[in-house]
Design a protein around this motif. Structure first.
Motif, mmCIF file in Angstrom:
data_model
loop_
_atom_site.group_PDB
_atom_site.id
_atom_site.type_symbol
_atom_site.label_atom_id
_atom_site.label_comp_id
_atom_site.label_asym_id
_atom_site.label_seq_id
_atom_site.Cartn_x
_atom_site.Cartn_y
_atom_site.Cartn_z
ATOM 1 N N SER A 64 0.846 -1.200 0.000
ATOM 2 C CA SER A 64 0.000 0.000 0.000
ATOM 3 C C SER A 64 0.878 1.245 0.000
ATOM 4 O O SER A 64 2.060 1.189 0.331
ATOM 5 N N TYR A 65 0.270 2.361 -0.372
ATOM 6 C CA TYR A 65 0.972 3.645 -0.349
ATOM 7 C C TYR A 65 0.939 4.271 1.037
ATOM 8 O O TYR A 65 1.616 5.247 1.287
ATOM 9 N N GLY A 66 0.115 3.742 1.924
ATOM 10 C CA GLY A 66 -0.027 4.349 3.240
ATOM 11 C C GLY A 66 -0.766 5.667 3.165
ATOM 12 O O GLY A 66 -0.408 6.630 3.829
ATOM 13 N N ASP A 67 -1.810 5.697 2.354
ATOM 14 C CA ASP A 67 -2.511 6.947 2.064
ATOM 15 C C ASP A 67 -3.757 7.162 2.917
ATOM 16 O O ASP A 67 -4.623 7.954 2.573
ATOM 17 N N GLY A 103 -4.123 10.742 3.583
ATOM 18 C CA GLY A 103 -3.800 11.626 2.463
ATOM 19 C C GLY A 103 -2.313 11.886 2.290
ATOM 20 O O GLY A 103 -1.933 12.834 1.621
ATOM 21 N N LEU A 104 -1.483 11.052 2.906
ATOM 22 C CA LEU A 104 -0.032 11.261 2.857
ATOM 23 C C LEU A 104 0.677 10.229 1.981
ATOM 24 O O LEU A 104 1.868 9.983 2.152
ATOM 25 N N GLY A 105 -0.039 9.655 1.029
ATOM 26 C CA GLY A 105 0.517 8.592 0.209
ATOM 27 C C GLY A 105 1.810 8.960 -0.491
ATOM 28 O O GLY A 105 2.765 8.181 -0.503
ATOM 29 N N GLN A 106 1.875 10.142 -1.091
ATOM 30 C CA GLN A 106 3.100 10.548 -1.798
ATOM 31 C C GLN A 106 4.265 10.693 -0.823
ATOM 32 O O GLN A 106 5.378 10.247 -1.102
ATOM 33 N N VAL A 107 4.019 11.288 0.320
ATOM 34 C CA VAL A 107 5.068 11.441 1.338
ATOM 35 C C VAL A 107 5.535 10.071 1.819
ATOM 36 O O VAL A 107 6.736 9.811 1.933
ATOM 37 N N ARG A 108 4.604 9.182 2.070
ATOM 38 C CA ARG A 108 4.945 7.842 2.560
ATOM 39 C C ARG A 108 5.740 7.055 1.527
ATOM 40 O O ARG A 108 6.659 6.321 1.870
ATOM 41 N N ARG A 157 12.860 -3.174 -5.421
ATOM 42 C CA ARG A 157 11.841 -2.718 -4.460
ATOM 43 C C ARG A 157 10.636 -2.204 -5.207
ATOM 44 O O ARG A 157 10.754 -1.565 -6.245
ATOM 45 N N TRP A 158 9.481 -2.513 -4.661
ATOM 46 C CA TRP A 158 8.225 -2.090 -5.280
ATOM 47 C C TRP A 158 7.259 -1.662 -4.193
ATOM 48 O O TRP A 158 7.238 -2.216 -3.114
ATOM 49 N N ILE A 159 6.471 -0.671 -4.537
ATOM 50 C CA ILE A 159 5.395 -0.245 -3.630
ATOM 51 C C ILE A 159 4.138 -0.133 -4.472
ATOM 52 O O ILE A 159 4.105 0.561 -5.484
ATOM 53 N N LEU A 160 3.122 -0.876 -4.093
ATOM 54 C CA LEU A 160 1.852 -0.933 -4.815
ATOM 55 C C LEU A 160 0.769 -0.339 -3.953
ATOM 56 O O LEU A 160 0.955 -0.098 -2.767
ATOM 57 N N ASN A 161 -0.366 -0.121 -4.544
ATOM 58 C CA ASN A 161 -1.510 0.303 -3.752
ATOM 59 C C ASN A 161 -2.558 -0.789 -3.872
ATOM 60 O O ASN A 161 -3.502 -0.702 -4.636
ATOM 61 N N HIS A 162 -2.344 -1.852 -3.136
ATOM 62 C CA HIS A 162 -3.208 -3.022 -3.210
ATOM 63 C C HIS A 162 -3.966 -3.179 -1.892
ATOM 64 O O HIS A 162 -3.401 -3.645 -0.900
ATOM 65 N N PRO A 163 -5.217 -2.743 -1.858
ATOM 66 C CA PRO A 163 -5.956 -2.839 -0.601
ATOM 67 C C PRO A 163 -6.215 -4.272 -0.268
ATOM 68 O O PRO A 163 -6.451 -4.733 0.738
#
Length: 69
Positions: A34-37, A40-45, A63-69
């Motif tokens: 996940s982005y950790g959003d 609303g701080l997904g870009q920062v995270r 390394r990969w970061i996805l937004n997979h709920p």
């Protein structure tokens, strides 16, 4: 070694000792799901995740970061 985490910062808070102690020659990969959003701080995270991976010496191509709920 593949590290799978749910949120950005989990790699640093819970797994940095493991990653830093990996024997020489072990290739470390990191996948964050996940982005950790949630606030609303997904870009920062995401930026924090990549900085942490730099410190932990995980190359950008492993390394990969996805937004997979």
């Amino acid at each position: 070694m593949l590290l799978v985490t749910a949120h950005p910062d989990d790699e640093a808070m819970f797994f940095s000792p493991t990653l830093l102690a990996a024997p020489r020659g072990v290739q470390v990969y990191s996948l964050c799901l996940s982005y950790g959003d949630s606030e609303g701080l997904g870009q920062v995270r995401r930026e924090e995740f990549h900085r942490a991976m730099d410190v932990l010496k995980v190359p950008a191509n492993r390394r990969w970061i996805l937004n997979h709920p």
